[in-house]
Design a protein around this motif. Structure first.
Motif, mmCIF file in Angstrom:
data_model
loop_
_atom_site.group_PDB
_atom_site.id
_atom_site.type_symbol
_atom_site.label_atom_id
_atom_site.label_comp_id
_atom_site.label_asym_id
_atom_site.label_seq_id
_atom_site.Cartn_x
_atom_site.Cartn_y
_atom_site.Cartn_z
ATOM 1 N N SER A 192 10.113 -19.050 44.761
ATOM 2 C CA SER A 192 10.534 -19.412 44.205
ATOM 3 C C SER A 192 9.794 -20.587 43.494
ATOM 4 N N THR A 193 10.209 -20.439 41.700
ATOM 5 C CA THR A 193 9.410 -22.220 41.222
ATOM 6 C C THR A 193 10.739 -22.972 40.194
ATOM 7 N N GLN A 194 9.971 -24.233 40.296
ATOM 8 C CA GLN A 194 11.031 -24.460 39.212
ATOM 9 C C GLN A 194 10.911 -23.985 38.097
ATOM 10 N N HIS A 195 11.757 -24.684 36.936
ATOM 11 C CA HIS A 195 10.760 -24.053 35.412
ATOM 12 C C HIS A 195 11.623 -24.447 35.144
ATOM 13 N N ASP A 196 10.871 -24.363 33.336
ATOM 14 C CA ASP A 196 11.975 -24.932 32.031
ATOM 15 C C ASP A 196 13.074 -23.898 31.771
ATOM 16 N N PRO A 197 14.114 -23.979 31.123
ATOM 17 C CA PRO A 197 14.656 -22.702 30.861
ATOM 18 C C PRO A 197 14.103 -21.835 29.627
ATOM 19 N N ARG A 198 14.428 -21.360 30.253
ATOM 20 C CA ARG A 198 14.377 -19.223 30.352
ATOM 21 C C ARG A 198 14.722 -18.026 30.479
ATOM 22 N N GLU A 199 14.005 -16.937 30.255
ATOM 23 C CA GLU A 199 14.820 -15.492 30.566
ATOM 24 C C GLU A 199 13.850 -15.610 32.073
ATOM 25 N N HIS A 200 14.983 -14.753 32.646
ATOM 26 C CA HIS A 200 14.545 -14.407 34.092
ATOM 27 C C HIS A 200 13.070 -13.479 33.993
ATOM 28 N N ALA A 201 13.698 -12.401 33.461
ATOM 29 C CA ALA A 201 12.533 -11.299 33.376
ATOM 30 C C ALA A 201 11.097 -11.821 33.146
ATOM 31 N N GLU A 202 10.932 -13.020 31.850
ATOM 32 C CA GLU A 202 9.074 -13.507 31.518
ATOM 33 C C GLU A 202 9.336 -13.974 32.774
ATOM 34 N N ILE A 203 9.564 -14.531 33.563
ATOM 35 C CA ILE A 203 9.328 -15.664 35.141
ATOM 36 C C ILE A 203 8.582 -14.842 36.094
ATOM 37 N N GLU A 204 9.778 -13.233 36.356
ATOM 38 C CA GLU A 204 9.827 -12.634 36.916
ATOM 39 C C GLU A 204 7.801 -11.781 36.717
ATOM 40 N N ALA A 205 8.081 -11.241 35.499
ATOM 41 C CA ALA A 205 6.746 -10.081 35.184
ATOM 42 C C ALA A 205 5.471 -11.676 35.780
ATOM 43 N N GLN A 206 5.544 -12.114 34.775
ATOM 44 C CA GLN A 206 4.228 -13.027 34.378
ATOM 45 C C GLN A 206 3.714 -14.284 36.033
ATOM 46 N N ILE A 207 4.343 -13.807 36.909
ATOM 47 C CA ILE A 207 4.381 -14.900 38.804
ATOM 48 C C ILE A 207 3.445 -13.272 39.602
ATOM 49 N N ALA A 208 4.492 -11.774 38.765
ATOM 50 C CA ALA A 208 4.145 -10.633 40.002
ATOM 51 C C ALA A 208 2.562 -10.598 39.468
ATOM 52 N N GLU A 209 2.801 -10.377 37.873
ATOM 53 C CA GLU A 209 1.376 -9.716 37.540
ATOM 54 C C GLU A 209 0.051 -11.155 37.317
ATOM 55 N N GLY A 210 0.517 -12.276 37.270
ATOM 56 C CA GLY A 210 -0.530 -13.375 36.989
ATOM 57 C C GLY A 210 -0.998 -14.819 38.525
#
Length: 389
Positions: A192-210
């Motif tokens: 779980s990471t704090q983030h600037d406002p953006r789509e959850h799907a984008e966060i999920e994909a980048q955290i998972a793969e990157g």
């Protein structure tokens, strides 16, 4: 001892978690005193909430330290340097309430002044050190992987523009499935990471793969490993704006992630005359050298002290049935090889140095840093010789 199948979970929190902010501020103040006065006595606590840092405690030192600039520098270094992130080290209010150490405590930990002539322990209590041979660092894998996820995320936030959306407050959690007592697979990962406002799907994909798949061993991840990434769906409000923080509230994150045991004392903001910190460090030093020497696969070392008394009231090791020699022999060899009196262990591990702020995030143990002297395995030959290994 019968081996079994089970799951175990450990968590970590990032440097921007409110409690960890407090630990780092307290240890930065400790470092500022030790840099000038290695014999400073420091017991410093910090509280943070929206727009506010409060520092309180007892300090006896020859150093004259200007506290607000140190506090602001730590907050800004962590990454809370703009009000858009919910906290700004440049503009937050800072309150300081620091007094001198109690003279009744001071005489007990000053050589030649107390009832006992040797430097005594700064308080009563029990401390634990732990080591296990399931990772190269001789740390529990669940905690080691949790720390490394967040350490890498912080590096990406600072150094890769593609991760500029990440804000400082983050948490991780790794669950490992053990079969016959050995690591079989990672069954669940939470980030779980704090983030600037953006789509959850984008966060999920980048955290998972990157992040997750880059940090965790591929052979321990399978099609059934569950990833829970920002599982509430949104984490814009974080840091002290989302939750108050206090020094010493993440003691399991600091130590062994729930493995072994914990005596209950926190580390940060305490100079090494406080055995809560220094004896826990020497406990790790003992446990790690025992495991590295092959005396056992897993070691839990307990030390206990009375305030003002140098000699520990007890020293004990538990090997959970993994000892290669009689456990009583291991116990007997500890005091002949390792320092356990407060003054001795502080000298042996060279603890009167300004090294503590960096201990206050991503774990006090299992780190490859020459300043972390308690991670050395320089007593392996002595242990092997004493035990006939």
């Amino acid at each position: 001892m019968a081996l079994k199948n089970y799951q175990f979970t450990s968590e970590s929190v990032s440097e921007g978690h409110p409690d960890k902010m407090c630990d780092q501020i307290s240890d930065a103040i400790l470092d500022a005193h030790l840099a000038i006065d290695p014999n400073a006595r420091v017991a410093c606590e910090t509280l943070v909430k929206t727009g506010l840092v409060v520092v309180a405690g007892e300090i006896t030192s020859k150093a004259h330290v200007d506290y607000p600039p140190i506090i602001r520098r730590v907050v800004n270094d962590i990454g809370f340097n703009d009000s858009s992130k919910g906290f700004d080290g440049h503009t937050c209010a800072v309150m300081v309430a620091l007094e001198q150490q109690s003279p009744d405590i001071s005489i007990g930990v000053t050589e030649g002044e107390g009832k006992h002539k040797e430097q005594g322990a700064g308080d009563q209590g029990l401390m634990f050190g732990y080591a296990i041979n399931e990772t190269p660092e001789l740390m529990p894998a669940t905690l080691q992987y949790s720390h490394r996820l967040l350490e890498r995320l912080a590096w990406l936030r600072r150094n890769d523009s593609a991760w500029a959306w990440v804000r400082p407050d983050s948490k991780s959690q790794v669950t490992i499935e053990y079969r016959d007592g050995r690591i079989a697979r990672i069954s669940a990962v939470v980030v779980s990471t704090q983030h600037d406002p953006r789509e959850h799907a984008e966060i999920e994909a980048q955290i998972a793969e990157g992040l997750i798949r880059k940090v965790l061993p591929a052979d321990l991840l399978d099609k059934d490993t569950r990833f829970h990434i920002n599982p509430t769906g949104n984490f814009v409000i974080g840091g002290p704006m989302g939750d108050s923080g206090l020094t010493g509230r993440k003691i399991i994150v600091d130590t062994y992630g729930g493995h072994g045991a914990h005596g209950g004392g926190a580390f940060s903001g305490k100079d090494p005359s406080k055995v809560d910190r220094s004896a826990a460090y020497v406990g790790r030093y003992i446990a790690k050298n025992l495991v590295a020497a092959g005396a056992c696969d897993r070691a839990l070392v307990q030390l206990a002290y009375a305030i003002g008394v140098a000699e520990p009231v007890s020293v004990n090791v538990e090997t959970f049935g993994t000892a290669k020699v009689d456990e009583e022999k291991i116990n007997a060899c500890i005091r002949g090889i390792f320092p356990t009196k407060p003054a001795e262990l502080v000298r042996a591990l060279d603890l009167k140095r300004p090294i503590y702020r960096k201990t206050a995030a991503y774990g006090h143990f299992g780190r490859n840093d020459p300043d972390f002297t308690w991670e050395r395995t320089d007593k392996v030959a002595d242990v092997r010789s004493a035990l006939g290994l």
